[in-house]
Design a protein around this motif. Sequence first.
Motif, PDB file in Angstrom:
ATOM      1  N   TYR A 310      15.484 -29.700 -27.960  1.00 59.52           N
ATOM      2  CA  TYR A 310      16.499 -30.739 -28.068  1.00 59.52           C
ATOM      3  C   TYR A 310      17.743 -30.201 -28.756  1.00 59.52           C
ATOM      4  CZ  TYR A 310      14.015 -30.905 -32.543  1.00 59.52           C
ATOM      5  OH  TYR A 310      13.401 -30.564 -33.716  1.00 59.52           O
ATOM      6  N   GLU A 311      18.844 -30.901 -28.522  1.00 60.71           N
ATOM      7  CA  GLU A 311      20.110 -30.634 -29.188  1.00 60.71           C
ATOM      8  C   GLU A 311      20.679 -31.960 -29.669  1.00 60.71           C
ATOM      9  OE1 GLU A 311      22.776 -28.643 -26.608  1.00 60.71           O
ATOM     10  OE2 GLU A 311      21.733 -26.693 -26.732  1.00 60.71           O
ATOM     11  N   ILE A 312      21.203 -31.968 -30.873  1.00 57.61           N
ATOM     12  CA  ILE A 312      21.747 -33.179 -31.463  1.00 57.61           C
ATOM     13  C   ILE A 312      23.263 -33.097 -31.411  1.00 57.61           C
ATOM     14  CG2 ILE A 312      21.824 -34.606 -33.529  1.00 57.61           C
ATOM     15  CD1 ILE A 312      19.142 -33.020 -34.263  1.00 57.61           C
ATOM     16  N   ASP A 313      23.875 -33.979 -30.639  1.00 54.95           N
ATOM     17  CA  ASP A 313      25.325 -33.948 -30.501  1.00 54.95           C
ATOM     18  C   ASP A 313      26.016 -34.561 -31.712  1.00 54.95           C
ATOM     19  OD1 ASP A 313      25.145 -32.714 -28.139  1.00 54.95           O
ATOM     20  OD2 ASP A 313      25.665 -34.424 -26.895  1.00 54.95           O
ATOM     21  N   SER A 314      25.621 -35.780 -32.048  1.00 53.81           N
ATOM     22  CA  SER A 314      26.285 -36.483 -33.139  1.00 53.81           C
ATOM     23  C   SER A 314      25.345 -37.551 -33.665  1.00 53.81           C
ATOM     24  CB  SER A 314      27.590 -37.128 -32.661  1.00 53.81           C
ATOM     25  OG  SER A 314      28.139 -37.940 -33.664  1.00 53.81           O
ATOM     26  N   MET A 315      25.188 -37.581 -34.982  1.00 56.98           N
ATOM     27  CA  MET A 315      24.313 -38.569 -35.580  1.00 56.98           C
ATOM     28  C   MET A 315      25.081 -39.574 -36.435  1.00 56.98           C
ATOM     29  SD  MET A 315      21.598 -37.663 -34.241  1.00 56.98           S
ATOM     30  CE  MET A 315      20.657 -38.936 -35.033  1.00 56.98           C
ATOM     31  N   GLY A 316      26.365 -39.371 -36.637  1.00 54.78           N
ATOM     32  CA  GLY A 316      27.159 -40.318 -37.392  1.00 54.78           C
ATOM     33  C   GLY A 316      26.656 -40.551 -38.793  1.00 54.78           C
ATOM     34  N   GLY A 317      26.129 -39.509 -39.440  1.00 54.13           N
ATOM     35  CA  GLY A 317      25.623 -39.668 -40.794  1.00 54.13           C
ATOM     36  C   GLY A 317      24.247 -40.288 -40.871  1.00 54.13           C
ATOM     37  N   ASN A 318      23.576 -40.449 -39.738  1.00 59.70           N
ATOM     38  CA  ASN A 318      22.248 -41.039 -39.724  1.00 59.70           C
ATOM     39  C   ASN A 318      21.271 -40.121 -40.438  1.00 59.70           C
ATOM     40  OD1 ASN A 318      19.653 -42.052 -38.925  1.00 59.70           O
ATOM     41  ND2 ASN A 318      20.678 -43.131 -37.265  1.00 59.70           N
ATOM     42  N   ALA A 319      20.488 -40.672 -41.356  1.00 58.86           N
ATOM     43  CA  ALA A 319      19.561 -39.865 -42.149  1.00 58.86           C
ATOM     44  C   ALA A 319      18.305 -39.489 -41.386  1.00 58.86           C
ATOM     45  CB  ALA A 319      19.165 -40.625 -43.413  1.00 58.86           C
ATOM     46  N   LEU A 320      18.257 -39.840 -40.092  1.00 58.18           N
ATOM     47  CA  LEU A 320      17.066 -39.505 -39.299  1.00 58.18           C
ATOM     48  C   LEU A 320      16.899 -37.999 -39.154  1.00 58.18           C
ATOM     49  CD1 LEU A 320      14.797 -40.430 -37.361  1.00 58.18           C
ATOM     50  CD2 LEU A 320      16.476 -40.306 -35.533  1.00 58.18           C
ATOM     51  N   ILE A 321      18.003 -37.275 -39.132  1.00 59.59           N
ATOM     52  CA  ILE A 321      17.960 -35.859 -38.826  1.00 59.59           C
ATOM     53  C   ILE A 321      18.270 -35.049 -40.078  1.00 59.59           C
ATOM     54  CG2 ILE A 321      18.921 -34.048 -37.366  1.00 59.59           C
ATOM     55  CD1 ILE A 321      17.419 -36.165 -35.847  1.00 59.59           C
ATOM     56  N   ASP A 322      17.487 -34.029 -40.329  1.00 57.36           N
ATOM     57  CA  ASP A 322      17.732 -33.100 -41.424  1.00 57.36           C
ATOM     58  C   ASP A 322      17.622 -31.696 -40.856  1.00 57.36           C
ATOM     59  OD1 ASP A 322      17.729 -35.073 -43.713  1.00 57.36           O
ATOM     60  OD2 ASP A 322      15.721 -35.419 -42.904  1.00 57.36           O
ATOM     61  N   ASP A 323      18.650 -30.888 -41.062  1.00 59.14           N
ATOM     62  CA  ASP A 323      18.644 -29.516 -40.579  1.00 59.14           C
ATOM     63  C   ASP A 323      18.379 -29.444 -39.082  1.00 59.14           C
ATOM     64  OD1 ASP A 323      19.111 -28.619 -43.159  1.00 59.14           O
ATOM     65  OD2 ASP A 323      16.967 -28.528 -43.611  1.00 59.14           O
ATOM     66  N   ASP A 324      18.977 -30.374 -38.342  1.00 56.12           N
ATOM     67  CA  ASP A 324      18.848 -30.394 -36.883  1.00 56.12           C
ATOM     68  C   ASP A 324      17.405 -30.527 -36.412  1.00 56.12           C
ATOM     69  OD1 ASP A 324      21.571 -30.177 -36.561  1.00 56.12           O
ATOM     70  OD2 ASP A 324      21.526 -27.990 -36.552  1.00 56.12           O
ATOM     71  N   VAL A 325      16.594 -31.262 -37.156  1.00 56.99           N
ATOM     72  CA  VAL A 325      15.207 -31.507 -36.772  1.00 56.99           C
ATOM     73  C   VAL A 325      15.047 -32.985 -36.428  1.00 56.99           C
ATOM     74  CG1 VAL A 325      12.820 -31.575 -37.570  1.00 56.99           C
ATOM     75  CG2 VAL A 325      14.275 -29.633 -38.148  1.00 56.99           C
ATOM     76  N   VAL A 326      14.540 -33.266 -35.238  1.00 57.02           N
ATOM     77  CA  VAL A 326      14.187 -34.637 -34.880  1.00 57.02           C
ATOM     78  C   VAL A 326      12.783 -34.898 -35.407  1.00 57.02           C
ATOM     79  CG1 VAL A 326      13.784 -36.254 -32.989  1.00 57.02           C
ATOM     80  CG2 VAL A 326      15.637 -34.586 -32.829  1.00 57.02           C
ATOM     81  N   ARG A 327      12.665 -35.854 -36.286  1.00 57.69           N
ATOM     82  CA  ARG A 327      11.358 -36.124 -36.914  1.00 57.69           C
ATOM     83  C   ARG A 327      10.327 -36.557 -35.883  1.00 57.69           C
ATOM     84  NH1 ARG A 327      13.535 -39.749 -42.037  1.00 57.69           N
ATOM     85  NH2 ARG A 327      14.985 -38.195 -42.860  1.00 57.69           N
ATOM     86  N   TYR A 328       9.109 -36.103 -36.091  1.00 61.03           N
ATOM     87  CA  TYR A 328       7.960 -36.429 -35.253  1.00 61.03           C
ATOM     88  C   TYR A 328       8.107 -35.950 -33.811  1.00 61.03           C
ATOM     89  CZ  TYR A 328       6.639 -39.292 -39.198  1.00 61.03           C
ATOM     90  OH  TYR A 328       6.320 -39.722 -40.463  1.00 61.03           O
ATOM     91  N   GLN A 329       9.013 -35.016 -33.566  1.00 57.64           N
ATOM     92  CA  GLN A 329       9.155 -34.443 -32.231  1.00 57.64           C
ATOM     93  C   GLN A 329       8.466 -33.089 -32.194  1.00 57.64           C
ATOM     94  OE1 GLN A 329      10.567 -35.554 -29.193  1.00 57.64           O
ATOM     95  NE2 GLN A 329       9.470 -33.721 -28.573  1.00 57.64           N
ATOM     96  N   THR A 330       7.472 -32.965 -31.334  1.00 56.06           N
ATOM     97  CA  THR A 330       6.742 -31.723 -31.196  1.00 56.06           C
ATOM     98  C   THR A 330       7.331 -30.907 -30.049  1.00 56.06           C
ATOM     99  OG1 THR A 330       4.549 -30.757 -30.875  1.00 56.06           O
ATOM    100  CG2 THR A 330       5.035 -32.771 -29.674  1.00 56.06           C
ATOM    101  N   HIS A 331       7.281 -29.588 -30.153  1.00 52.68           N
ATOM    102  CA  HIS A 331       7.795 -28.734 -29.084  1.00 52.68           C
ATOM    103  C   HIS A 331       6.735 -28.477 -28.011  1.00 52.68           C
ATOM    104  CE1 HIS A 331      11.723 -27.830 -30.728  1.00 52.68           C
ATOM    105  NE2 HIS A 331      11.188 -27.514 -31.888  1.00 52.68           N
TER     106      HIS A 331
END
Length: 427
Positions: A310-331
């Motif tokens: 995955y790639e994160i374009d823009s989160m608008g300050g959303n705390a869901l993402i830290d260090d470009d990691v989508v939580r609970y997303q497995t590769h």
Amino acid sequence: YTMAGKWESTEGSGRRKEEEIVSARAAANFDLSKKGTFGVEGAYFQSDVELPQLSEGGRHKKSALQAVADLRLSVTPESPVELALGWERDAFSDHEGRDFTVNQYHGELVGKYLWGLNNALIAQAAGAIERAQQDDVRFDPTAFVSVGLLNSFVWHDVVVIEVGGRFDAYHAPEINARASLLTSAATARIRLGDRATLYASYHPSLKPPDFSELYIRTLYTVVNPDLSAETWRHAVEAGVQQRFGNSTILNLALFYHEREAAILRSDPAGEHLLEYVQAENVRFFGLKAGVQAHVLDKIVQNITYTYTDYEIDSMGGNALIDDDVVRYQTHHEAQASLSWRMPFGLTIDVQGKYLSKQYRNFRTEQARIGGHFLVNASVTQRVTENLHVYALGRNLTDTPTYDIIPALDSEEITSSRLFIGGIRMRF
């Protein structure tokens, strides 16, 4: 008519791992005539869990009640015009004592015009109105509508092309959320000889939040009433299906999904209770591979593997993402199943699932969910056509599920290794 029920109580060991789960489901389907059917379905689920992850004395309680009714009609038994009407009611109570109720009324109309032996023009219209209530506060109704027109063309039984347009609209006045999407949709399939088929599809759409899927079917959740529709701005998949002999099928596919306002899992309090929040724009891409094989109609095996990046374009300050990691997303995710019909009415079924590491929040060792296996197996002996004796084992690897709770489904969860035996009778 079908009915099923389950009660499970686990004492656990160590620090607060007791739980009790009760679930039941019933369904009935009626043929009104050759022109229509009517179906009703109800489900109940209740859990009371003392989790080691929660604060001192913390418990997670949840109960859910679901009722569904559907009516399907055709103009005539041979008519290509069909109408479906439905009603669904979901009631949910969480560990903080809050009650949520959702009533949804939905309908669908599908019509076909055959303009050739294998060619058709398909018109479809679907819509839903949903009314939610939290405790004594009723929210304004939410509405969703989808209208589409698709032309299906078959050329010499070698090329199949489906091209059309689609309009989706969503409105939730309570949270001032509006979304609409007017887009084209297309699917193409090309047969290469008798064994291989190439295919590609492009199907953007709006996807409203499904209350039942997000909260009722997932055990450890808290409700976020502010979710709105996702926009699947681009949804592309292309692949090949290859046959080997008459018993083996190989599927390979690449996919790309661009999701705006994506609904993703979060755990802001670090209590291992899922909360769904919305990001701005996340792109998911990867590949799928699968093999299905039949051996003399006695052995059936399926193996599937999915790699997702995955790639994160823009989160608008959303705390869901830290260090470009989508939580609970497995590769990496792999699943395998084997069903073996042996002589004298004996059947063996084995299912296994592997998920690679995930992160609950920050990229730290404490928040990491390591890669893990879950394995289930069952043995069924047919005594007569109407009497079967069975035994099954759940979570045979004894995976510590308390470490991976958010990834588990309420219909599949077993706290530790579990064995069950019983009989099935048909009257």
